[in-house]
Design a protein around this motif. Structure first.
Motif, short mmCIF file in Angstrom:
data_model
loop_
_atom_site.label_atom_id
_atom_site.label_comp_id
_atom_site.label_asym_id
_atom_site.label_seq_id
_atom_site.Cartn_x
_atom_site.Cartn_y
_atom_site.Cartn_z
N SER A 82 33.56 31.52 57.38
CA SER A 82 33.73 32.78 58.13
C SER A 82 32.40 33.22 58.74
O SER A 82 31.37 32.62 58.52
N THR B 139 31.73 37.36 65.61
CA THR B 139 32.38 36.08 65.90
C THR B 139 31.92 35.45 67.20
O THR B 139 32.15 34.26 67.43
N GLY C 191 38.65 43.17 62.87
CA GLY C 191 39.58 42.11 63.26
C GLY C 191 39.31 40.80 62.57
O GLY C 191 39.63 39.73 63.08
N LEU C 192 38.70 40.85 61.39
CA LEU C 192 38.35 39.62 60.68
C LEU C 192 39.48 39.25 59.71
O LEU C 192 40.14 40.13 59.16
N PRO C 193 39.71 37.96 59.50
CA PRO C 193 40.80 37.54 58.60
C PRO C 193 40.48 37.86 57.14
O PRO C 193 39.52 37.32 56.57
N ALA C 194 41.27 38.75 56.54
CA ALA C 194 41.01 39.25 55.18
C ALA C 194 40.86 38.11 54.17
O ALA C 194 40.02 38.16 53.28
N ALA C 195 41.68 37.05 54.35
CA ALA C 195 41.69 35.98 53.35
C ALA C 195 40.31 35.32 53.22
O ALA C 195 39.87 34.99 52.13
N ASP C 196 39.63 35.15 54.36
CA ASP C 196 38.32 34.49 54.32
C ASP C 196 37.27 35.32 53.58
O ASP C 196 36.25 34.79 53.13
N ALA D 57 39.18 44.87 58.30
CA ALA D 57 40.37 44.95 59.14
C ALA D 57 40.00 45.49 60.53
O ALA D 57 40.41 44.95 61.57
N GLU E 39 37.35 47.03 52.82
CA GLU E 39 38.60 46.43 53.29
C GLU E 39 38.96 46.97 54.68
O GLU E 39 39.36 46.22 55.56
#
Ligand code: 4AD
Ligand code: MG
Length: 431
Positions: free
Chosen positions: A161, A166, A376-381, A373, A369
């Motif tokens: 990540s 990004t 716009g980052l993927p929470a899982a990573d 969000a 958290e």
């Protein structure tokens, strides 16, 4: 007979020694011929006198070309007028290799040509001086942290990540089905390290796919990053100041010769002492506007803005509390003024601009958290990173110092491309 290095030659006055190195240039005035030799530690002039050395050795002069590798044996003589203060009265020469036409001649070359020949350009006195100063900057900085109880904590280079946005990620394939990104900063991992070891630091390469062609941007650069559990913004601001003062003092102490080679105005470095100037972002915006720049509150400073700001100060200046909107997701908001974050940038004087960025990290689980969000980052990573706020979260802070920008400033050179052995730039991957 002893083989010695040029930097130590003074210890062998009047003795016969051997020096190994490369011929930088030669000149002749009839019966006396001069060979200038470098060995990486210094340069020395060797003298051949017709009649005092075997004729066969005297004639070797003619075959020696620039950058030929040779060993010279001779008597060390003190000569205050020659560079380094000593010369060598040659008694014999042995040859490792006669170099072919060396492409970098004493005439002026363009920067593109020199960069294409970076593998050879490194041999010049100027590059030697810069790289020795770089060595000292890193060495002093590491000693600084080691002597204060920090533990070296190496962060990974392949990451799943981003850390710093990004848009500047270098993506690479990670086996069949996965992408990996080259690390933009070790910070997120260092935060895990701080929760495990208390005070940690890393010093390693970081990568940014920045499409900027400026004198401050490399795509691969080295960052020195401390991270401290239970620290706040004030504490790391004090630490950053102490670190920078220590680095500059360390270079002044051990690299006078190199600074002279670079014609560095040493008085300006001697002025680098505590306290540094402190300025809130808001006041820096005001300063820019007063200088005629049309800058709006909320934007991050560009290189040009930093130059204008840092030119106002004869010592480094720390700018703190930037608007949350222009900084990365992990920063903690100032509880007294939520529109700004608890961060700082340290700007070097003489127009050099930002060399350090850092601050206090978001330590609340729910806030973090939301920030992930919102970015716009993927929470899982980031699940592992969020865990740090789930299991004994504490206030913590840290920063990153860019090695190349720091070296450029200390050396007083205009561009970061000469501060790393093989610079990686927007348009350069060779050699
Ligand atoms: O301000 P930056 O982006 O901060 C971070 O990456 C934080 N995560 C560090 C931390 O808190 N642990 O980068 C830190 C420093 C800058 O101040 C600058 O000196 C250098 O890294 N830097 C670069 N140097 C050369 N080329 C680039 N493209 C650089 N980007 C940043
Ligand atoms: Mg920054």
């Amino acid at each position: 007979m002893k083989t010695v290095t040029i930097e130590n030659i003074g210890k062998y006055e009047d003795e016969i020694v051997t020096v190994r190195g490369w011929l930088t240039h030669k000149r002749s005035s009839g019966k006396i011929r001069f060979l200038v030799l470098r060995d990486g530690t210094g340069i020395i002039q060797a003298i051949l006198i017709k009649g005092e050395v075997e004729d066969e050795i005297f004639q070797l002069y003619n075959t020696l070309t620039q950058e030929s590798s040779i060993a010279i044996t001779g008597r060390v003589r003190r000569e205050p007028r020659s560079p380094g203060g000593y010369e060598l009265l040659v008694s014999s020469i042995s040859i490792f290799q006669i170099a072919e036409n060396y492409p970098i001649t004493p005439k002026e070359h363009g920067i593109g040509f020199l960069m294409d020949h970076r593998h050879l350009w490194l041999r010049s006195q100027r590059q030697n001086a810069i790289l020795r100063i770089r060595h000292t900057v890193i060495n002093v900085a590491r000693q600084f942290f080691d002597s204060r109880g920090f533990i070296l904590f190496d962060a990974p280079i392949f990451t799943p990540s981003c850390c710093e946005g990004t848009t500047s990620l270098f993506r690479t394939r990670y086996f069949e089905n996965e992408n990996a990104y080259l690390s933009q900063s070790g910070q997120l991992y260092l935060e895990a390290g701080a929760m495990a070891l208390g005070k940690v630091y890393s010093c390693g390469p970081t990568f940014r796919a920045e499409k900027s062609k400026t004198r401050r941007h490399l795509t691969e650069f080295w960052m020195l990053e401390p991270e401290i559990a239970f620290a706040d913004l004030d504490e790391i601001m004090a630490l950053a100041e102490e670190l920078v003062v220590t680095i500059v003092k360390g270079v002044l102490k051990t690299r006078q010769k190199e600074l002279q080679t670079l014609n560095r105005d040493i008085a300006r470095l001697e002025r680098v002492s505590s306290p540094f100037y402190l300025m809130a972002y808001d006041d820096a915006v005001q300063l820019l506007q007063d200088s005629g720049v049309s800058f709006v509150w909320g934007d991050d400073f560009g290189g040009g803005d930093e130059t204008i700001i840092s030119n106002h100060f004869d010592r480094p200046v720390m700018i703190h509390r930037y608007p949350a909107q222009c900084k990365p997701f992990y920063m903690k908001n100032d509880p007294e003024r939520p529109e700004v974050v608890l961060c700082m940038d340290l700007l070097a004087p003489e127009g050099y601009g930002e060399i350090i960025g850092g601050g206090q990290r978001e330590d609340s689980l729910s806030e973090l958290e939301q920030k992930i969000a919102h970015a716009g980052l993927p929470a899982a990573d980031f699940a592992w990173y969020v865990d740090l706020r789930r299991y004994g979260s504490v206030p913590h802070a840290g920063f990153g110092l860019g090695i190349e920008r720091t070296v450029a400033w200390i050396c007083g050179i205009p561009h970061v491309r000469e501060t790393i052995p093989f610079p990686r730039l927007l348009q350069r991957l060779y050699p």
